[in-house]
Design a protein around this motif. Structure first.
Motif, PDB file in Angstrom:
ATOM      1  N   LEU A 165      63.580  89.766  -9.009  1.00 39.34           N
ATOM      2  CA  LEU A 165      64.131  90.268  -7.618  1.00 39.34           C
ATOM      3  C   LEU A 165      65.016  91.073  -7.755  1.00 39.34           C
ATOM      4  CD1 LEU A 165      63.945  86.899  -5.789  1.00 39.34           C
ATOM      5  CD2 LEU A 165      62.467  88.704  -5.316  1.00 39.34           C
ATOM      6  N   CYS A 202      64.986  95.262  -6.260  1.00 43.96           N
ATOM      7  CA  CYS A 202      65.887  95.622  -5.284  1.00 43.96           C
ATOM      8  C   CYS A 202      66.712  96.933  -6.008  1.00 43.96           C
ATOM      9  CB  CYS A 202      67.138  94.722  -5.222  1.00 43.96           C
ATOM     10  SG  CYS A 202      66.684  93.336  -4.009  1.00 43.96           S
ATOM     11  N   LEU A 246      63.215  90.985   1.590  1.00 41.00           N
ATOM     12  CA  LEU A 246      63.624  90.890  -0.047  1.00 41.00           C
ATOM     13  C   LEU A 246      65.124  90.641  -0.123  1.00 41.00           C
ATOM     14  CD1 LEU A 246      62.883  91.762  -3.010  1.00 41.00           C
ATOM     15  CD2 LEU A 246      63.261  94.008  -2.375  1.00 41.00           C
ATOM     16  N   THR A 287      65.642  86.901   0.243  1.00 40.12           N
ATOM     17  CA  THR A 287      65.051  86.130  -0.802  1.00 40.12           C
ATOM     18  C   THR A 287      65.881  86.372  -2.046  1.00 40.12           C
ATOM     19  OG1 THR A 287      62.658  86.607  -0.062  1.00 40.12           O
ATOM     20  CG2 THR A 287      63.155  85.622  -2.147  1.00 40.12           C
ATOM     21  N   THR A 288      66.063  87.490  -2.478  1.00 43.07           N
ATOM     22  CA  THR A 288      66.913  87.647  -3.564  1.00 43.07           C
ATOM     23  C   THR A 288      68.255  86.875  -3.819  1.00 43.07           C
ATOM     24  OG1 THR A 288      66.023  89.807  -3.859  1.00 43.07           O
ATOM     25  CG2 THR A 288      67.993  89.526  -4.835  1.00 43.07           C
ATOM     26  N   THR A 300      59.356  85.787  -1.297  1.00 46.90           N
ATOM     27  CA  THR A 300      59.419  87.106  -0.456  1.00 46.90           C
ATOM     28  C   THR A 300      58.245  87.118   0.466  1.00 46.90           C
ATOM     29  OG1 THR A 300      60.529  88.164  -2.446  1.00 46.90           O
ATOM     30  CG2 THR A 300      59.624  89.519  -0.888  1.00 46.90           C
ATOM     31  N   TYR A 319      58.790  87.310   4.583  1.00 45.85           N
ATOM     32  CA  TYR A 319      58.163  88.262   5.230  1.00 45.85           C
ATOM     33  C   TYR A 319      57.078  87.710   6.373  1.00 45.85           C
ATOM     34  CZ  TYR A 319      54.730  92.289   6.404  1.00 45.85           C
ATOM     35  OH  TYR A 319      54.024  92.976   7.042  1.00 45.85           O
TER      36      TYR A 319
END
Length: 313
Positions: free
Chosen positions: A51, A55, A181, A184-185, A230, A234
Motif C-alpha cells: 500500500l 501511495c 487508499l 486503508t493504508t 482497499t 471503495y
C-alpha cells in the motif's frame, strides 16, 4: 449514484468477498506454522509495504486531520485486534464454529450503523441478513467437529466479530473525508503498530518456517489485506455499512467451495445447502424494492353546470 458507479462499487465488493474467503483458507494453512500474533504482524507489514508503494506512485498525501479519528479506531480494532483474535480463535475452535460466531459481525454492524451513523435500513436488508445468518449457522453446524468447542475460542471469535463491526462503523465517516487508499493504508499501518509486540515471535518463527508458509503469509498481506481492504473501503464509501456487512455473508459459502480443492475438504449436502442460503440472503439484502406505479384515478368528475343568469330565464 450513477449506474456506472453502482456497478463499480458492486464489483469492488465482489473482489473483497472473494479475497476474504481465500484468506480463511490461507490462515488455516499458515497458522500451522505461525502463531496468531506473528501471523497478524507479518500479514499487516506485507500489506503496508504494498500500500505504501502504491501511495508513493499515486502521490497520495496524508489524510486530513478530520479523518484520523476514524482511521485510528478502525486500525486498532479491525486491522489489529480483529486479526489477532481471529487467528487465535481459529486455533481453539473448528472452522465451522469460528465462521458461525464471526458472522455475528454483520448483524452488529447494521445495528451500530443505524444507531451511530443514522443509516436507514433498506426494507429487505433485515430479511436478507436473517436468511444469510441461517445459512451461516447451517454451514457452521455441518462443518463443526465432534468435540466440544473451546469456550476461549468462542469468546475470541465473538470479540473478533465485535471489533470487526465497530471498526467498520468507525471507518465509514473517515471515507467521507479521505480516499479509500489513504484510509486503508494508514489503518493497516496503525494495526501493524498495535501488533509490534509480536515482532520477536515473527522473527523467530520466520527463521525456521518453510518457504511455502512464509509466502502464504505475504500473500495474505498483498491480496486479502492490501487489495481487498482497499476495494472494501471503495465500496463502503458508496453504500451503507449494513448493506456492505450483509455482502460478507457470501464468505462462508465461498470458503466451502475453496476448501474443497485447496484442503481436500469435501462438503456435505447440508454444508452446500447452508452455502446456498448464505448467497440467497446476500441477493435478497442487496436487492432494491421497485416502487409500484400509482394507479391512475379513473373516476371522472362531472363538469359543474354553468349558472344561468336570471335575465335569460
Amino acid at each position: 449514484m450513477s449506474r456506472r458507479a453502482g456497478l463499480l462499487a458492486a464489483g469492488a465488493a465482489t473482489v473483497t468477498v472473494v479475497l476474504w474467503a481465500s484468506a480463511f483458507v490461507a490462515i488455516r494453512s499458515a497458522g500451522e506454522v505461525y502463531s496468531p500474533g506473528a501471523l497478524a504482524l507479518g500479514r499487516l507489514l506485507s500489506g503496508v509495504v504494498v500500500l505504501g508503494l502504491i501511495c508513493l506512485v499515486r502521490r497520495e498525501g496524508l489524510p486530513p486531520r478530520s479523518a484520523w479519528r476514524g482511521i485510528a479506531l478502525s486500525g486498532v480494532l479491525w486491522s489489529g485486534f480483529y486479526t489477532v483474535a481471529l487467528n487465535w480463535g481459529e486455533r481453539e475452535v473448528d472452522a465451522g464454529t469460528a465462521a458461525l460466531v464471526v458472522n455475528v459481525g454483520p448483524l452488529l454492524m447494521a445495528l451500530l450503523a443505524s444507531r451511530l451513523l443514522g443509516d436507514v435500513m433498506p426494507p429487505r436488508l433485515p430479511a436478507g441478513m436473517a436468511v444469510s445468518f441461517a445459512g451461516a449457522v447451517t454451514v457452521g453446524l455441518s462443518m463443526s467437529g465432534g468435540g466440544g468447542a473451546s469456550p476461549l475460542g468462542v469468546v475470541l471469535c465473538l470479540l473478533a466479530a465485535v471489533a470487526y463491526a465497530a471498526g467498520v462503523v468507525a471507518q465509514k465517516p473517515a471515507l467521507g473525508r479521505a480516499s479509500a487508499l489513504q484510509v486503508t493504508t494508514w489503518g493497516c499501518a496503525i494495526g501493524a503498530v498495535v501488533c509490534l509486540p509480536f515482532a520477536g515471535q515473527l522473527a523467530h518463527e520466520a527463521a525456521g518456517a518453510p518457504l511455502s508458509a512464509t509466502l502464504t503469509m505475504v500473500c495474505l498481506g498483498v491480496f486479502p489485506t492490501a487489495l481487498a481492504f482497499t476495494t472494501w473501503a471503495y465500496a463502503l464509501a458508496r453504500t451503507t455499512a449494513g448493506r456492505m456487512g450483509a455482502t460478507t455473508y457470501a464468505v462462508p459459502a465461498l470458503v466451502v467451495l475453496m476448501s474443497w480443492p485447496a484442503l481436500g475438504e469435501v462438503p456435505g449436502a447440508l454444508t452446500l445447502a447452508g452455502g446456498a442460503l448464505c448467497l440467497a440472503g446476500v441477493a435478497v439484502s442487496r436487492s432494491r424494492v421497485v416502487p409500484r406505479p400509482r394507479a391512475r384515478d379513473t373516476t371522472a368528475v362531472p363538469p359543474a353546470e354553468p349558472h344561468e343568469h336570471p335575465a335569460r330565464r
